[in-house]
Write a protein that holds these residues in place. Structure first.
Motif, PDB file in Angstrom:
ATOM      1  N   GLY A   1       7.063   9.392   4.155  1.00 50.63           N
ATOM      2  CA  GLY A   1       6.580   8.547   5.233  1.00 50.63           C
ATOM      3  C   GLY A   1       5.163   8.782   5.688  1.00 50.63           C
ATOM      4  O   GLY A   1       4.760   8.298   6.756  1.00 50.63           O
ATOM      5  N   ASP A   2       4.340   9.485   4.878  1.00 52.67           N
ATOM      6  CA  ASP A   2       2.956   9.724   5.292  1.00 52.67           C
ATOM      7  C   ASP A   2       2.109  10.030   4.056  1.00 52.67           C
ATOM      8  O   ASP A   2       2.625  10.293   2.967  1.00 52.67           O
TER       9      ASP A   2
ATOM     10  N   ARG B   1       0.044  -0.139  13.340  1.00 48.77           N
ATOM     11  CA  ARG B   1      -1.028   0.205  12.424  1.00 48.77           C
ATOM     12  C   ARG B   1      -0.542   1.228  11.408  1.00 48.77           C
ATOM     13  O   ARG B   1       0.131   2.190  11.758  1.00 48.77           O
ATOM     14  N   LEU B   2      -0.895   1.016  10.160  1.00 44.61           N
ATOM     15  CA  LEU B   2      -0.667   2.009   9.118  1.00 44.61           C
ATOM     16  C   LEU B   2      -2.000   2.710   8.887  1.00 44.61           C
ATOM     17  O   LEU B   2      -2.938   2.099   8.380  1.00 44.61           O
ATOM     18  N   PRO B   3      -2.119   3.988   9.284  1.00 43.58           N
ATOM     19  CA  PRO B   3      -3.408   4.667   9.121  1.00 43.58           C
ATOM     20  C   PRO B   3      -3.808   4.793   7.659  1.00 43.58           C
ATOM     21  O   PRO B   3      -2.973   5.058   6.786  1.00 43.58           O
ATOM     22  N   ALA B   4      -5.074   4.602   7.394  1.00 42.99           N
ATOM     23  CA  ALA B   4      -5.593   4.824   6.049  1.00 42.99           C
ATOM     24  C   ALA B   4      -5.622   6.323   5.769  1.00 42.99           C
ATOM     25  O   ALA B   4      -5.839   7.126   6.678  1.00 42.99           O
TER      26      ALA B   4
ATOM     27  N   GLY C   1       3.823   8.790 -10.566  1.00 48.33           N
ATOM     28  CA  GLY C   1       5.245   8.573 -10.759  1.00 48.33           C
ATOM     29  C   GLY C   1       5.639   7.285 -10.060  1.00 48.33           C
ATOM     30  O   GLY C   1       5.102   6.225 -10.330  1.00 48.33           O
ATOM     31  N   ARG C   2       6.537   7.387  -9.081  1.00 49.53           N
ATOM     32  CA  ARG C   2       6.946   6.204  -8.306  1.00 49.53           C
ATOM     33  C   ARG C   2       6.276   6.170  -6.948  1.00 49.53           C
ATOM     34  O   ARG C   2       6.530   5.265  -6.156  1.00 49.53           O
ATOM     35  N   SER C   3       5.435   7.149  -6.647  1.00 52.37           N
ATOM     36  CA  SER C   3       4.818   7.246  -5.326  1.00 52.37           C
ATOM     37  C   SER C   3       3.430   6.631  -5.321  1.00 52.37           C
ATOM     38  O   SER C   3       2.619   6.910  -6.222  1.00 52.37           O
TER      39      SER C   3
ATOM     40  N   VAL D   1       0.816  -1.220   0.000  1.00 52.19           N
ATOM     41  CA  VAL D   1       0.000   0.000   0.000  1.00 52.19           C
ATOM     42  C   VAL D   1       0.844   1.262   0.000  1.00 52.19           C
ATOM     43  O   VAL D   1       0.653   2.155  -0.820  1.00 52.19           O
ATOM     44  N   ASP D   2       1.790   1.362   0.934  1.00 53.37           N
ATOM     45  CA  ASP D   2       2.541   2.609   1.064  1.00 53.37           C
ATOM     46  C   ASP D   2       3.834   2.551   0.247  1.00 53.37           C
ATOM     47  O   ASP D   2       4.035   1.646  -0.560  1.00 53.37           O
TER      48      ASP D   2
END
Length: 197
Positions: free
Chosen positions: A166-167, A105-108, A135-137, A71-72
């Motif tokens: 990181g966010d 936890r990774l916040p949505a 792009g790559r993000s 996801v991230d």
């Protein structure tokens, strides 16, 4: 319930295990354990609400472990678990990720204090997420539609979030004009652009 995926981004398969810990009248507690290919372990617990005096409402580890998806922008897959109390109520998913040897936890994006991925069932509203890349993000568009004209049409917003430093960083908000319920469900409901493994 155990499945394997690369969870820490080192290219090797790690093991995620979900087990039932306790059952109470109002909730169940599950334990999530990750054991890496190097035999390093991390664990956490989460609760799922239920009417647990009725055995038919109880969940199993297989029910709550949705699977893995990247996801991230950090290497390694995330673990999705289902915290929903009813299969046809508002759905709430949590995402866990392995960071520095610990599960967190990774916040949505746009989830506020809850940190959860929320999806309203189509009878209540049509919510969903579309995953892509800028792009790559990694990029996620959060859709939130509510009924208008009874329940024959839905309208709302689509908000774009991009992973940066990181966010999730909020971008533009696009208005979704009223469309039919069927078109809204086909286009916006659920998770688009990713597949749970």
């Amino acid at each position: 319930m155990s499945k394997t995926a690369d969870l820490n981004g080192d290219g090797r398969r790690d093991t995620a295990t979900v087990s039932l810990v306790t059952i109470r009248d109002t909730h169940q507690t599950f334990r999530l354990t990750v054991t890496t290919a190097r035999r390093q372990a991390a664990t956490t617990t989460f609760t799922v609400p239920c009417m647990c005096d009725s055995s038919g409402d109880r969940r199993t580890p297989r029910d709550v472990h949705l699977g893995f998806a990247r996801v991230d922008g950090v290497p390694g897959d995330e673990i999705f678990v289902d915290l929903s109390s009813e299969p046809f109520d508002a759905w709430e998913y949590a995402t866990y990720t392995l960071r520095n040897g610990k599960l967190q936890r990774l916040p949505a994006p746009g989830s506020g204090r809850s940190g959860l991925w929320g999806k309203a069932y189509p009878l209540m509203g049509i919510d969903g997420y579309t995953f892509s890349k800028a792009g790559r993000s990694p990029q996620v568009v959060r859709h939130e539609l509510r009924p208008v004209r009874g329940f024959s049409h839905f309208s709302g917003t689509s908000t774009t979030y991009t992973w940066s430093r990181g966010d999730w960083v909020k971008g533009g908000v696009k208005r979704v004009e009223p469309i039919t319920a069927k078109a809204a469900e086909n286009t916006y409901f659920g998770f688009k652009g990713i597949a749970f493994r």
